[in-house]
Design an enzyme around this catalytic site. Structure first.
Site, short mmCIF file in Angstrom:
data_model
loop_
_atom_site.label_atom_id
_atom_site.label_comp_id
_atom_site.label_asym_id
_atom_site.label_seq_id
_atom_site.Cartn_x
_atom_site.Cartn_y
_atom_site.Cartn_z
N TYR A 36 0.82 -1.21 0.00
CA TYR A 36 0.00 0.00 0.00
C TYR A 36 0.85 1.25 0.00
CZ TYR A 36 0.88 1.00 4.98
OH TYR A 36 1.46 1.32 6.18
N GLU A 183 12.67 3.23 13.64
CA GLU A 183 11.60 4.16 13.24
C GLU A 183 10.49 4.02 14.27
OE1 GLU A 183 9.87 3.02 9.41
OE2 GLU A 183 10.17 0.91 9.86
N1 PDD Z 1 2.96 5.21 7.22
N2 PDD Z 1 7.68 4.08 8.63
C1 PDD Z 1 6.55 3.35 8.65
C2 PDD Z 1 6.59 2.01 9.31
C3 PDD Z 1 5.38 3.85 8.06
O1 PDD Z 1 4.26 3.10 8.07
C4 PDD Z 1 5.39 5.13 7.46
C5 PDD Z 1 4.18 5.72 6.80
C6 PDD Z 1 6.59 5.87 7.48
C7 PDD Z 1 6.69 7.24 6.86
O2 PDD Z 1 6.62 7.18 5.47
P1 PDD Z 1 6.08 8.42 4.61
O3 PDD Z 1 6.86 9.62 5.04
O4 PDD Z 1 6.41 8.04 3.19
O5 PDD Z 1 4.63 8.56 4.90
C8 PDD Z 1 7.72 5.31 8.05
C9 PDD Z 1 1.71 5.63 6.63
C10 PDD Z 1 1.46 7.10 6.74
C11 PDD Z 1 0.59 4.77 7.18
O6 PDD Z 1 0.84 3.57 7.33
O7 PDD Z 1 -0.50 5.27 7.44
#
Ligand code: PDD
Length: 288
Positions: A36, A183
């Protein structure tokens, strides 16, 4: 927007979200065999769409799910979804599963057709409390698999870690593996150490955040020093600031970690600078 009445996309058709149905033999339902993306939209303009679509292609490639659509097709799909939901500030959720199998079997049957689902979620303005008080976090041992660079829907470990944090009265958990901060459950992390904003380097065990990369870019343009380097959990105690980054959180200040204040316990000066750059970036996007 009442989310059940928002408009979703399922396999080529727009429909009210509450009416979208997927067969139970879909491998996304049975195995979490799906990937996704979450793409933010400001005033009807998708932010960093190409970077999100590049990552979607990488996730599909890594899982050998055939990419059901080319770049132009994705752009059209997402454009139609934004329009159908009236534009404004949204988070677009786009999911591709391996498809509906003839029976439940771990082995992948040949010739499956991927299921494509997308919906638009409202993205409310951030609460004033966030900038005044910041977030509380706790550290927990990362129990996820080794391939978190794939943005898979298989998020049970993330869900349980988030719950673990919530039960301790914290907003979220910082995940620690072998003494290193990786993270958070749905965002990347930056720690300000000796005036430098440090974030873990790209690694198969972590999602490479689009927002993380944007923050690195904005910081470089403004002369804010950053470093992509391993972040020791033992260094967090001396961090003067801690930030989370994600498409839905933007850059959020963390002010309490494991019950202790981060820095002076308030959003720090570098956060205020990077947040201003981020808000300016959004405003420019809307002006184009
Ligand atoms: N999540 N790390 C994880 C495990 C994540 O699920 C996400 C994003 C990020 C940040 O990625 P980005 O900056 O590309 O949104 C880092 C989304 C927002 C979610 O699962 O809702």
């Amino acid at each position: 927007m009442n989310s059940r009445q928002s408009i979703a996309w399922l396999n080529g058709e727009l429909m009210p979200l509450g009416e979208a149905r997927v067969p139970v033999l879909d491998r996304g339902f049975l195995f979490g065999d799906a990937v996704y993306e979450v793409i933010p939209v400001y005033a009807g303009r998708p932010c960093r769409m190409d970077e999100h679509l590049d990552r979607l292609s990488a996730s599909l490639d890594a899982t050998a799910i055939p990419e059901p659509c080319d770049r132009a097709g994705w752009r059209t799909l997402l454009g139609r979804l934004v329009e159908a939901n009236g534009g404004g500030d949204l988070a677009l959720y786009l999911q591709v599963t391996r498809g509906v199998a003839p029976k439940r079997d771990h082995a992948i049957a040949p010739g499956l057709e991927p299921t494509v689902f997308a919906m638009a979620m409202p993205m409310p303005p951030r609460p004033a409390e966030l900038t005044e008080r910041g977030l509380a976090m706790v550290t927990v041992a990362d129990s996820r698999w080794a391939r978190c660079q794939i943005k898979a829907t298989t998020l049970l470990a993330n869900v349980l870690h988030k719950q673990q944090a919530n039960e301790q009265g914290a907003e979220d958990a910082l995940l620690v593996r072998d003494g290193l901060v990786i993270e958070a459950t749905a965002s990347n992390v930056f720690a300000v150490l000796d005036g430098v904003a440090v974030t873990p380097p790209v690694d198969p065990g972590m999602l490479t955040g689009v927002t993380r990369n944007l923050v690195l870019e904005l910081a470089a343009g403004a002369g804010i020093e950053t470093r992509e380097a391993a972040l020791l959990a033992s260094d967090l105690e001396r961090a003067s600031e801690l930030w989370l980054t994600s498409s839905t959180r933007e850059v959020s200040p963390v002010t309490t970690l494991d019950g202790r204040p981060v820095g002076d316990g308030r959003p720090g000066p570098l956060w205020w600078r990077i947040d201003r750059l981020y808000q300016e970036y959004k405003a420019q996007l809307q002006a184009t």
